[in-house]
Design a protein around this motif. Structure first.
Motif, PDB file in Angstrom:
ATOM      1  N   LEU A 419       0.828  -1.201   0.000  1.00  0.00           N
ATOM      2  CA  LEU A 419       0.000   0.000   0.000  1.00  0.00           C
ATOM      3  C   LEU A 419       0.866   1.257   0.000  1.00  0.00           C
ATOM      4  CD1 LEU A 419      -2.894   1.069   0.090  1.00  0.00           C
ATOM      5  CD2 LEU A 419      -2.820   0.924   2.581  1.00  0.00           C
ATOM      6  N   PHE A 420       1.910   1.263   0.813  1.00  0.00           N
ATOM      7  CA  PHE A 420       2.822   2.414   0.843  1.00  0.00           C
ATOM      8  C   PHE A 420       3.485   2.627  -0.508  1.00  0.00           C
ATOM      9  CE2 PHE A 420       2.611   2.651   5.442  1.00  0.00           C
ATOM     10  CZ  PHE A 420       3.005   3.950   5.724  1.00  0.00           C
ATOM     11  N   MET A 436      -8.593  -2.286  -3.973  1.00  0.00           N
ATOM     12  CA  MET A 436      -8.644  -3.530  -4.744  1.00  0.00           C
ATOM     13  C   MET A 436      -7.261  -4.193  -4.776  1.00  0.00           C
ATOM     14  SD  MET A 436     -11.747  -4.078  -5.632  1.00  0.00           S
ATOM     15  CE  MET A 436     -12.076  -3.448  -3.978  1.00  0.00           C
ATOM     16  N   GLY A 437      -6.222  -3.375  -4.883  1.00  0.00           N
ATOM     17  CA  GLY A 437      -4.874  -3.919  -4.860  1.00  0.00           C
ATOM     18  C   GLY A 437      -4.546  -4.597  -3.544  1.00  0.00           C
ATOM     19  N   THR A 477       3.177  -8.160  -2.315  1.00  0.00           N
ATOM     20  CA  THR A 477       3.418  -6.756  -2.654  1.00  0.00           C
ATOM     21  C   THR A 477       3.324  -6.533  -4.159  1.00  0.00           C
ATOM     22  OG1 THR A 477       4.871  -6.518  -0.737  1.00  0.00           O
ATOM     23  CG2 THR A 477       5.079  -4.868  -2.471  1.00  0.00           C
ATOM     24  N   THR A 478       3.855  -7.475  -4.943  1.00  0.00           N
ATOM     25  CA  THR A 478       3.785  -7.380  -6.403  1.00  0.00           C
ATOM     26  C   THR A 478       2.333  -7.418  -6.876  1.00  0.00           C
ATOM     27  OG1 THR A 478       5.932  -8.490  -6.590  1.00  0.00           O
ATOM     28  CG2 THR A 478       4.556  -8.419  -8.563  1.00  0.00           C
ATOM     29  N   ALA A 479       1.526  -8.263  -6.244  1.00  0.00           N
ATOM     30  CA  ALA A 479       0.113  -8.346  -6.613  1.00  0.00           C
ATOM     31  C   ALA A 479      -0.603  -7.027  -6.348  1.00  0.00           C
ATOM     32  CB  ALA A 479      -0.557  -9.478  -5.834  1.00  0.00           C
ATOM     33  N   VAL A 483      -2.379  -5.184  -9.521  1.00  0.00           N
ATOM     34  CA  VAL A 483      -3.832  -5.006  -9.474  1.00  0.00           C
ATOM     35  C   VAL A 483      -4.179  -3.529  -9.294  1.00  0.00           C
ATOM     36  CG1 VAL A 483      -5.928  -5.528  -8.167  1.00  0.00           C
ATOM     37  CG2 VAL A 483      -4.259  -7.331  -8.633  1.00  0.00           C
ATOM     38  N   GLY A 484      -3.440  -2.823  -8.441  1.00  0.00           N
ATOM     39  CA  GLY A 484      -3.711  -1.404  -8.238  1.00  0.00           C
ATOM     40  C   GLY A 484      -3.575  -0.603  -9.517  1.00  0.00           C
ATOM     41  N   PHE A 485      -2.500  -0.854 -10.275  1.00  0.00           N
ATOM     42  CA  PHE A 485      -2.293  -0.132 -11.534  1.00  0.00           C
ATOM     43  C   PHE A 485      -3.321  -0.522 -12.589  1.00  0.00           C
ATOM     44  CE2 PHE A 485       2.235   0.567 -10.134  1.00  0.00           C
ATOM     45  CZ  PHE A 485       2.129   1.944 -10.085  1.00  0.00           C
ATOM     46  N   VAL A 486      -3.642  -1.809 -12.674  1.00  0.00           N
ATOM     47  CA  VAL A 486      -4.615  -2.263 -13.672  1.00  0.00           C
ATOM     48  C   VAL A 486      -5.987  -1.670 -13.394  1.00  0.00           C
ATOM     49  CG1 VAL A 486      -5.892  -4.270 -14.518  1.00  0.00           C
ATOM     50  CG2 VAL A 486      -3.408  -4.391 -14.265  1.00  0.00           C
ATOM     51  N   VAL A 487      -6.414  -1.725 -12.139  1.00  0.00           N
ATOM     52  CA  VAL A 487      -7.721  -1.156 -11.780  1.00  0.00           C
ATOM     53  C   VAL A 487      -7.722   0.350 -12.023  1.00  0.00           C
ATOM     54  CG1 VAL A 487      -9.332  -0.740  -9.872  1.00  0.00           C
ATOM     55  CG2 VAL A 487      -8.239  -2.970 -10.117  1.00  0.00           C
ATOM     56  N   ALA A 488      -6.598   1.008 -11.705  1.00  0.00           N
ATOM     57  CA  ALA A 488      -6.511   2.452 -11.948  1.00  0.00           C
ATOM     58  C   ALA A 488      -6.674   2.754 -13.430  1.00  0.00           C
ATOM     59  CB  ALA A 488      -5.174   2.989 -11.442  1.00  0.00           C
TER      60      ALA A 488
END
Length: 513
Positions: A419-420, A436-437, A477-479, A483-488
């Motif tokens: 998250l950080f 979501m990430g 952490t990689t997930a 996921v965070g970038f894809v959802v964004a």
């Protein structure tokens, strides 16, 4: 068995001296800032020693020599990742925390993703600290019980009360300055022990190296590309992520960066505290190797009961009692207690700081008076200290306290680190994207940590993780990142929006703490 009188006196004087010295800082705490950050006036060398002492727990003091005694120096690869993680921390994270000027590491997350992120991370931190303090006090009590017959509950309670007393009364200054003393004692104790081992070899120190080399004790592990075994590369990557979490986002360390006089001094303390651990951990591994050579050359000195592989962690405590001169034994036992006390005192003070800044002032009394804030700090320190003792006593019912601690730490820390980093790397990732990430990352970590336990046979075995459990934080952490970038990319429609509406996009855009 009973300790010789001189050793007992040394041990008692050390414990009493630390408690009295720590409590003397009570009269210096005139404000919450003094209690949580020492007024930002503590020297960099003392802060650095405190960071080092916090990192070295009693688990390290006993487990690292046991690991080297049983196998080789594969675990030392973890220490080799520290300079890389430290560089990232001092390059990016230390300036960030100094710029936002908050004693809480999790205030930053609210500036990026909203209150939920701050609450999530701080709850994870508090639960992790309770598990950590409980595990350390319980594992500290085990060798003391085995060696001297002292009651495990009694050891836990006495240790907990002593640490609670000075950390609650003295605040962060008491924690840092007692850590400095305890850190110095740990180093002296380890060096004295290693020197005694080397010069107690029947044929001199050279025999130690001959025996160790003949049994491949200096190996750093396999250099294969396997992801299911603790190879050199698996331990290196694991260490990088764990140490980045420690020096980059852990409240125990972030709060210390805020106690230094300036950003430059904070960076110096971070380098000192992290890099000092590398040679000291080398000494711990060397002690384990020296123990192996010592008892190979003189097998009659090691009881048959301790020659089984499962007894490796008990060999060092046995040597402390039977192989060291009177007086030095008391010093080493005090060193072990110092390692545990420094870690627990840090957790108590940092947890109280988080509760005040992230909960009480954020949600209950935003304009709490100085007197009220100090009362909250004292009460929450007391509560966290008592709870840690309760958790340590509860650990007596767990089959493996160390395994329980590792499982909890990997689940909580993986989500926090991801998250950080997600918030720090990209300003385009928003509230929902980060959530979501985090969900995806936690699922990955839980699968990697728990599937080897539950998916053991039948049709479920195909769902078992093929990765070594040390990679849980890495893949988790990689997930979160992916996921965070894809959802964004899918959800964020307007490229001009860099943060959730109503929330600042940059940590320097202050919100009410």
């Amino acid at each position: 068995m009973n300790l010789p009188l001189l050793d007992l006196i040394i041990f008692i004087v050390f414990i009493a001296g630390v408690v009295v010295y720590g409590c003397s800082f009570y009269f210096r705490n005139t404000s919450p800032e003094d209690y949580t950050t020492g007024g930002g006036k503590i020297p960099a060398w003392a802060v650095g020693m405190s960071i080092f002492a916090t990192f070295v727990s009693s688990i390290s003091f006993l487990a690292l020599p046991g690991n080297a005694y049983l196998s080789n120096w594969n675990g030392f690869v973890f220490s080799l990742s520290i300079p890389i993680a430290s560089f990232i921390a001092v390059k990016f994270f230390v300036p960030l925390y100094r710029s936002i000027n908050s004693p809480s590491a999790y205030y930053y997350l609210e500036t990026r993703f909203g209150a939920w992120a701050r609450i999530y991370a701080s709850v994870c931190y508090l639960l992790t600290q309770l598990a950590r303090m409980g595990a350390i006090m319980y594992l500290l009590a085990l060798p003391m019980n085995a060696l001297f017959g002292w009651s495990i509950p009694l050891i836990i309670i006495i240790t907990g009360v002593c640490v609670l007393l000075y950390s609650m009364m003295g605040g962060i200054e008491a924690v840092i300055w007692t850590d400095t003393i305890q850190g110095g004692l740990m180093i002296i104790g380890a060096l004295v022990c290693l020197g005694t081992l080397m010069f107690s070899m029947p044929e001199g120190p050279g025999q130690l190296f001959e025996i160790a080399a003949a049994h491949d004790k200096f190996s750093l592990g396999s250099f294969s590309a396997s992801v299911s075994a603790p190879t050199f590369w698996v331990i290196l990557v694991y260490g990088l992520f764990i140490n980045l979490q420690n020096y980059g986002i852990d409240q125990n360390y972030v709060q210390r960066y805020m106690t230094a006089k300036s950003e430059k001094e904070a960076i110096k303390s971070a380098w000192l505290g992290s890099l000092l651990y590398v040679p000291v951990s080398l000494v711990f591994f060397f002690i384990g190797t020296a123990l192996f050579a010592y008892y190979q050359a003189q097998p009659h000195l090691l009881p048959d009961a301790l020659q089984a592989p499962g007894m490796a962690d008990k060999v060092f405590p046995h040597f402390i009692v039977h192989g060291l001169p009177t007086g030095v034994t008391g010093l080493l036992i005090a060193s072990i207690f110092a390692a545990g006390m420094s870690t627990v005192s840090t957790s108590i003070n940092s947890s109280a700081t988080v509760i005040l800044t992230d909960y009480y002032k954020r949600f209950f009394r935003k304009n709490a008076s100085m007197k009220e804030s100090m009362r909250v700090l004292y009460i929450t320190s007391l509560i966290m200290g008592i709870l840690s003792i309760v958790v340590a006593l509860a650990m007596m019912r767990v089959e493996s306290a160390l395994d329980a601690w590792w499982a909890l730490a990997s689940i909580f820390s993986g989500g926090m680190l991801g998250l950080f980093l997600l918030g720090f790397v990209s300003q385009k990732v928003r509230n929902f994207d980060a959530a979501m990430g985090v969900v995806a990352g936690i699922l990955v970590i839980c699968w990697m940590s728990l599937s080897p336990i539950y998916f053991t046979d039948g049709a479920w075995i195909k769902f078992r993780s093929p990765f070594h459990t040390n990679l849980a934080i890495v893949l988790g952490t990689t997930a979160i990142f992916i996921v965070g970038f894809v959802v964004a990319g899918i959800v964020n429609r307007n490229t001009g929006k860099t943060a959730q509406k109503g929330k600042p996009a940059h940590p320097k855009d202050k919100i009410k703490q």
